[in-house]
Design a protein around this motif. Structure first.
Motif, short mmCIF file in Angstrom:
data_model
loop_
_atom_site.label_atom_id
_atom_site.label_comp_id
_atom_site.label_asym_id
_atom_site.label_seq_id
_atom_site.Cartn_x
_atom_site.Cartn_y
_atom_site.Cartn_z
N ARG A 1 1.96 1.85 -3.48
CA ARG A 1 0.86 2.32 -4.33
C ARG A 1 0.55 3.78 -4.03
O ARG A 1 0.30 4.56 -4.96
N SER A 2 0.56 4.17 -2.77
CA SER A 2 0.22 5.56 -2.46
C SER A 2 1.38 6.51 -2.76
O SER A 2 1.20 7.71 -2.81
N LEU A 3 2.57 5.95 -2.98
CA LEU A 3 3.69 6.80 -3.41
C LEU A 3 3.69 6.96 -4.93
O LEU A 3 4.56 7.59 -5.50
N GLY A 4 2.71 6.32 -5.58
CA GLY A 4 2.54 6.54 -7.02
C GLY A 4 3.02 5.39 -7.89
O GLY A 4 3.10 5.53 -9.10
N TRP B 1 0.83 -1.21 0.00
CA TRP B 1 0.00 0.00 0.00
C TRP B 1 0.86 1.25 0.00
O TRP B 1 0.52 2.25 -0.64
N ALA C 1 -8.87 4.43 -6.20
CA ALA C 1 -7.61 3.69 -6.08
C ALA C 1 -6.64 4.53 -5.26
O ALA C 1 -6.88 5.72 -5.05
N PRO C 2 -5.55 3.93 -4.78
CA PRO C 2 -4.57 4.73 -4.06
C PRO C 2 -3.92 5.74 -5.00
O PRO C 2 -3.86 5.50 -6.21
N GLY C 3 -3.46 6.84 -4.47
CA GLY C 3 -2.80 7.83 -5.31
C GLY C 3 -1.90 8.70 -4.47
O GLY C 3 -2.06 8.78 -3.25
N PHE D 1 -7.28 1.87 -0.69
CA PHE D 1 -6.57 0.59 -0.69
C PHE D 1 -7.54 -0.58 -0.79
O PHE D 1 -7.16 -1.68 -1.18
#
Lengths: 278, 279
Positions: free
Chosen positions: A175-178, A172, B90-92, B73
């Motif tokens: 993913r959140s770091l792009g 995760w 979605a995650p970003g 997530f």
């Protein structure tokens, strides 16, 4: 870091007798064990407890290994066997790790491969050797593919479980770091699972040697397995024993090399400072 | 970047298109075997741009679940969440997250960890380096750029995780009990640092915790959640006027009253959760 500091204080402390003995055993223990076995072997053979045919003297076998080395036969056999074992191992590693990661990451891939892997994993893959001989002939191709086939499934399983146990927070975060889904798989899941994947590969490596040896014994075409079986056919007992010792040394060398590779790849990992053997 | 230094507490509803809007969100965990568990029920919450909101509740009440849904997530089952006018799917990188377990990449050094998100944004190498160094300095880790996470203490690891997330300059910072694994001294220091970073940068923060004092100290508003299934039980304003220094806040009357009030609310839920027969 803390560990190295601990080690330093341990050394600077005046070593008592138990400490010194332990360090001596740590360094020389393996040599003592091997030496004792060789000595017992030699004594047993010299005492003629069994005939030299059943158990040739250690020195006779050592002399044979020396001869093989000088004549170049040993190097050729080792090269052939290792070539087949490593080529098959490499194919199995690439296919197995890739498939294991994909299965862990994508449900559709898992649905398709789960029954195949579940069925093939416990099956003795060597049972397919006759078919491999019919399909791929008796030369290197069939031997290499036999090794690859025998190893692939367990590498898939070990990679799958390694990738599965990567903590979700790590994925995760990426993913959140792009990072895209694909980038996450190769840049995060793979390195995070690497310690366990390498353990799976280390378990598979001896099997590669076993399968290579067996295929050589059955199909011929040179290599340590072929030579050992030839020796047995000619009732050449020192030759057979020389082969056993040679394959033993080769196997040990492979495991040691794999351990070194692991240390290089996992320099970041905590275990690398603990100095384990595997 | 040209933002007022502090968020304005108590101002009216969020302007359309800014802040976070959570509307009628429900979530059910469906394990492969066993009965489904309803974790969240009908959650609605509006968070203003640059607001610092704490989600407070007993363990297992679904507050982390709500955070993960905002992060994108997990797929949303019911209701909708939008962040700055965009529906979350979605995650970003607009929503950075910091976990209790740090979740650093252990095969990367401190600076490589921080560079990862910057490189994903496609910034030029020099700019990446410069920014990474800036955030390393911000969390006081100069000199540890080339250390691996396993060589750092818990507090230092969490500093790296915070720097890694801040470096990509997310508009929203999601924090999942970020200081829960730290000793109490380190935690106090980190709380102060988080507040000072937040005051200087234009960010909305959603902070999950089960520590009442932490929630009151840090947040503009505290959302108290019920025991499972999680619902919003109360919203309490906790930004006190005047006091800038957290040591001063902790000694104030308002702080003690707010802690007392929230503690009563949470305790009822903790008791309910305990009576719910959870193992």
């Amino acid at each position: 870091m803390a560990q190295s500091i601990e080690a330093v204080t341990e050394l600077s402390r005046p070593a008592d007798r138990g400490e010194r003995l332990r360090r001596f055993v740590d360094t020389f223990g393996p040599f003592i064990t091997v030496g004792a076995i060789l000595l017992a072997w030699e004594l047993m053979a010299r005492q003629q407890i069994v005939t030299p045919f059943l158990l040739p003297a250690m020195t006779t076998v050592a002399a044979r290994i020396g001869d093989d080395l000088i004549s170049g036969r040993l190097l050729l056999d080792v090269a052939l066997t290792l070539y087949r074992a490593f080529a098959g191992f490499a194919i199995a590693a690439v296919v197995g790790v890739a498939l294991g990661l994909l299965i862990a990451r994508f449900v559709t891939v898992r649905w398709f491969f789960d029954p195949i892997v579940s069925f093939a994993l416990p099956m003795p893959k060597i049972a397919l050797m006759p078919i491999f001989m019919l399909w791929f002939g008796l030369f290197d191709m069939s031997k290499i593919l036999m090794v690859a086939f025998s190893l692939s499934f367990q590498i898939v399983i070990s990679t799958w479980s390694a990738a599965h146990s990567v903590e979700k927070e790590l994925v995760w975060s990426a993913r959140s770091l792009g990072a895209s889904d694909r980038a996450t798989l190769w840049e995060v899941v793979l390195p995070a699972a690497l310690p366990q994947i390498l353990t799976g590969l280390q378990v598979a490596l001896p099997l590669a040697l076993i399968v290579a040896l067996v295929t050589e014994m059955i199909m011929g075409g040179g290599g340590l397995g072929d030579t050992m079986l030839q020796s047995a056919r000619y009732v050449d007992s020192p030759g057979v024993f020389a082969g056993i010792v040679e394959i033993g040394i080769v196997g040990y060398g492979c495991i040691a090399a794999m351990g070194l590779i692991r240390k290089r790849l996992l320099a970041w990992h905590q275990e690398s400072s603990n100095g384990g053997t595997m | 970047m040209s933002a007022p230094a502090t968020a304005v507490p108590g101002a009216g509803a969020a302007a359309p298109g800014t802040g976070i809007s959570i509307s009628r969100v429900g979530y059910e965990y469906r394990p492969p075997r066993g009965r489904p568990v309803l974790a969240l029920e009908n959650i609605s919450l509006d968070i203003k741009d640059r607001e610092f909101v704490a989600l407070l509740g007993p363990s297992g009440c679904g507050k982390s679940t709500l955070l993960y849904l905002i992060g994108g997530f997990m797929p949303l089952q019911q209701g909708s969440i939008s962040v700055n006018g965009r529906i979350v799917t979605a995650p970003g990188p607009d929503r950075g997250i910091v976990f209790q377990s740090f979740a650093l990449f252990p095969w990367k050094t401190v600076i490589q960890n921080i560079l990862y998100g910057l490189e994903k944004r496609g910034l030029p190498r020099e700019e990446c380096r410069r920014r990474a160094q800036h955030y390393i300095d911000l969390v006081h880790l100069r000199g540890f750029e080339d250390s691996y996470p396993s060589q750092l203490s818990g507090g230092m690891k969490q500093r790296v995780a915070i720097a890694r997330t801040l470096a990509t300059e997310p508009g929203t910072l999601l924090m999942d009990e970020p200081f829960g694994a730290l000793d109490s001294q380190t935690r106090t220091i980190m709380q102060d640092e988080l507040l000072s970073i937040w005051r200087r940068s234009p960010m909305t923060v959603i902070f999950v915790t089960h520590d009442v004092r932490e929630a009151v100290l840090l947040a503009d508003r505290v959302a108290v959640m019920t025991a499972r299934p999680g619902r919003i039980k109360a919203l309490v304003d906790t930004r006190f006027s005047g006091a800038a220094d957290s040591a001063e806040v902790v000694r104030s009357r308002e702080y003690a009253d707010a802690v007392d009030h929230l503690w009563t609310l949470v305790r009822e839920e903790a008791v309910a959760a305990g009576a719910g027969g959870r193992p």
